[in-house]
Enzyme design. Structure first.
Site, PDB file in Angstrom:
ATOM      1  NE  ARG A  26     129.231 -85.930  44.854  1.00  0.00           N
ATOM      2  CZ  ARG A  26     129.189 -84.871  45.649  1.00  0.00           C
ATOM      3  NH1 ARG A  26     128.066 -84.217  45.825  1.00  0.00           N
ATOM      4  NH2 ARG A  26     130.260 -84.460  46.256  1.00  0.00           N
TER       5      ARG A  26
ATOM      6  CG  ASN B 283     132.749 -79.082  50.708  1.00  0.00           C
ATOM      7  OD1 ASN B 283     132.505 -78.504  49.647  1.00  0.00           O
ATOM      8  ND2 ASN B 283     133.957 -79.159  51.207  1.00  0.00           N
TER       9      ASN B 283
ATOM     10  CG  HIS C 252     125.257 -75.888  48.918  1.00  0.00           C
ATOM     11  ND1 HIS C 252     126.296 -75.757  48.022  1.00  0.00           N
ATOM     12  CD2 HIS C 252     124.638 -74.676  48.957  1.00  0.00           C
ATOM     13  CE1 HIS C 252     126.303 -74.521  47.544  1.00  0.00           C
ATOM     14  NE2 HIS C 252     125.322 -73.848  48.090  1.00  0.00           N
TER      15      HIS C 252
HETATM   16  P1  OAD Z   1     134.070 -76.603  42.388  1.00  0.00           P
HETATM   17  O1  OAD Z   1     134.297 -77.967  41.858  1.00  0.00           O
HETATM   18  O2  OAD Z   1     133.329 -75.631  41.549  1.00  0.00           O
HETATM   19  O3  OAD Z   1     135.478 -75.919  42.719  1.00  0.00           O
HETATM   20  C1  OAD Z   1     136.495 -76.587  43.419  1.00  0.00           C
HETATM   21  C2  OAD Z   1     137.649 -75.633  43.614  1.00  0.00           C
HETATM   22  O4  OAD Z   1     138.620 -76.284  44.414  1.00  0.00           O
HETATM   23  C3  OAD Z   1     138.354 -75.209  42.322  1.00  0.00           C
HETATM   24  O5  OAD Z   1     138.519 -73.798  42.343  1.00  0.00           O
HETATM   25  C4  OAD Z   1     139.715 -75.911  42.394  1.00  0.00           C
HETATM   26  O6  OAD Z   1     140.752 -75.159  41.806  1.00  0.00           O
HETATM   27  C5  OAD Z   1     139.909 -76.022  43.894  1.00  0.00           C
HETATM   28  N1  OAD Z   1     140.757 -77.126  44.343  1.00  0.00           N
HETATM   29  C6  OAD Z   1     140.834 -78.397  43.845  1.00  0.00           C
HETATM   30  N2  OAD Z   1     141.675 -79.147  44.565  1.00  0.00           N
HETATM   31  C7  OAD Z   1     142.164 -78.339  45.569  1.00  0.00           C
HETATM   32  C8  OAD Z   1     143.072 -78.520  46.652  1.00  0.00           C
HETATM   33  N3  OAD Z   1     143.671 -79.689  46.880  1.00  0.00           N
HETATM   34  N4  OAD Z   1     143.308 -77.471  47.466  1.00  0.00           N
HETATM   35  C9  OAD Z   1     142.721 -76.278  47.245  1.00  0.00           C
HETATM   36  N5  OAD Z   1     141.850 -76.045  46.246  1.00  0.00           N
HETATM   37  C10 OAD Z   1     141.571 -77.058  45.415  1.00  0.00           C
HETATM   38  O7  OAD Z   1     133.409 -76.776  43.838  1.00  0.00           O
HETATM   39  P2  OAD Z   1     132.602 -75.708  44.723  1.00  0.00           P
HETATM   40  O8  OAD Z   1     133.148 -74.334  44.527  1.00  0.00           O
HETATM   41  O9  OAD Z   1     132.560 -76.251  46.097  1.00  0.00           O
HETATM   42  O10 OAD Z   1     126.415 -77.223  44.925  1.00  0.00           O
HETATM   43  O11 OAD Z   1     131.165 -75.816  44.081  1.00  0.00           O
HETATM   44  C11 OAD Z   1     130.135 -75.061  44.656  1.00  0.00           C
HETATM   45  C12 OAD Z   1     128.817 -75.785  44.564  1.00  0.00           C
HETATM   46  O12 OAD Z   1     128.559 -76.168  43.208  1.00  0.00           O
HETATM   47  C13 OAD Z   1     128.767 -77.102  45.307  1.00  0.00           C
HETATM   48  O13 OAD Z   1     128.467 -76.939  46.672  1.00  0.00           O
HETATM   49  C14 OAD Z   1     127.675 -77.818  44.607  1.00  0.00           C
HETATM   50  C15 OAD Z   1     128.081 -77.521  43.192  1.00  0.00           C
HETATM   51  O14 OAD Z   1     127.179 -77.694  42.226  1.00  0.00           O
HETATM   52  C16 OAD Z   1     125.354 -78.012  45.155  1.00  0.00           C
HETATM   53  O15 OAD Z   1     125.401 -79.227  45.164  1.00  0.00           O
HETATM   54  C17 OAD Z   1     124.120 -77.247  45.410  1.00  0.00           C
END
Ligand code: OAD
Length: 253
Positions: free
Chosen positions: A79, A113, A130
């Protein structure tokens, strides 16, 4: 596959969102991995959500690090390597303009992020819930260092004390940094509008900020490719890529 978004519906939703932002004295924004997708960084739960056959939840825990630090470091070194070519996109840049528009004390950017792209874009105050991929923390002496984009050893060790280093990331089962969390919760408690961008909203406590906005009667705008766990709290859904939606929204303010 998602149903195509009707452009007229999107225009109406953008107008409503712009109105909510204009009416707000304080604005808070919560971002997730989706905002960096257009910078070429993989989201966590996209494409099957697996990394070398492991769920993110299985490599991002203190137990995983104890069991197999080499595997965990391979995940984080991969990453870190992807950051060398990643540049902020138009979505990150729109949030910089929004911060300038609202000014100090009226705008909070809260992110899950760890990629540092909000700061790279020029956002001045970023609450990183995070942690950060750039930083390492010593499991022995606790020293925290910013190692930027430097290539790290497969199993990096601390120069002063020789103990194993770990990424300075908040893993599952760990507490969020107290000061960052308090500032984020405070910003949401005081805002009139929360914009939730590119997050699946399933990881707590970060996702709890969205329900908290509801609780203080702040309006919630969701920007995502699809409906998520946040959608039940949203007053407006802006369905589409944040790199396109956010600049368009900004032009309408
Ligand atoms: P996810 O991978 O769970 O979710 C990403 C979201 O972004 C999804 O709902 C997609 O539909 C959306 N998405 C993708 N491309 C997009 C775009 N171009 N424009 C708008 N939306 C888009 O990621 P997070 O919700 O950030 O934690 O995950 C939360 C946490 O889980 C992270 O911070 C990490 C992970 O495990 C740790 O590392 C502690």
């Amino acid at each position: 596959m998602h149903p195509p978004v009707d452009p007229d519906d999107l225009t109406v939703a953008l107008e409503k969102a712009a109105r909510l932002i204009r009416q707000a004295n304080r604005l808070a924004v919560l971002t997730g991995a989706g905002i960096s997708a257009e910078s070429g960084l993989a989201t966590f739960r996209g494409a099957g959500g697996l990394w070398e056959g492991h769920a993110v939840e299985d490599v991002a825990t203190p137990m995983a690090f104890e069991r197999d630090p080499g595997l965990v470091w391979r995940f984080y070194n991969a990453r870190r390597a992807s950051l060398r070519t990643a540049r902020p996109n138009l979505g990150h840049e729109a949030l910089v303009r929004l911060e300038e528009r609202f000014g100090d004390g009226r705008f909070a950017l809260i992110t899950q992020n760890v990629d540092g792209l909000h700061r790279a874009a020029g956002s001045r105050r970023v609450l990183e819930l995070h942690g950060s991929l750039a930083r390492v923390r010593c499991t022995g002496c606790g020293i925290i260092e910013d190692r930027g984009q430097e290539e790290l050893a497969e199993l990096p060790h601390c120069t002063p004390c020789g103990a194993l280093l770990r990424p300075d990331i908040v893993w599952f089962h760990e507490m969020l940094p107290h000061d960052v969390w308090t500032a984020a919760a405070d910003a949401v408690a005081k805002c009139q509008c929360l914009m939730v961008v590119g997050t699946s909203a399933i990881v707590y406590p970060a996702a709890g900020l969205i329900a908290a906005a509801d609780f203080v009667d702040a309006r919630v705008i969701e920007v995502n490719l699809e409906r998520t766990a946040a959608s039940q709290h949203a007053n407006v859904h802006l369905l589409g890529p944040s790199g396109q939606i956010l600049p368009r929204l900004l032009r309408m303010l």
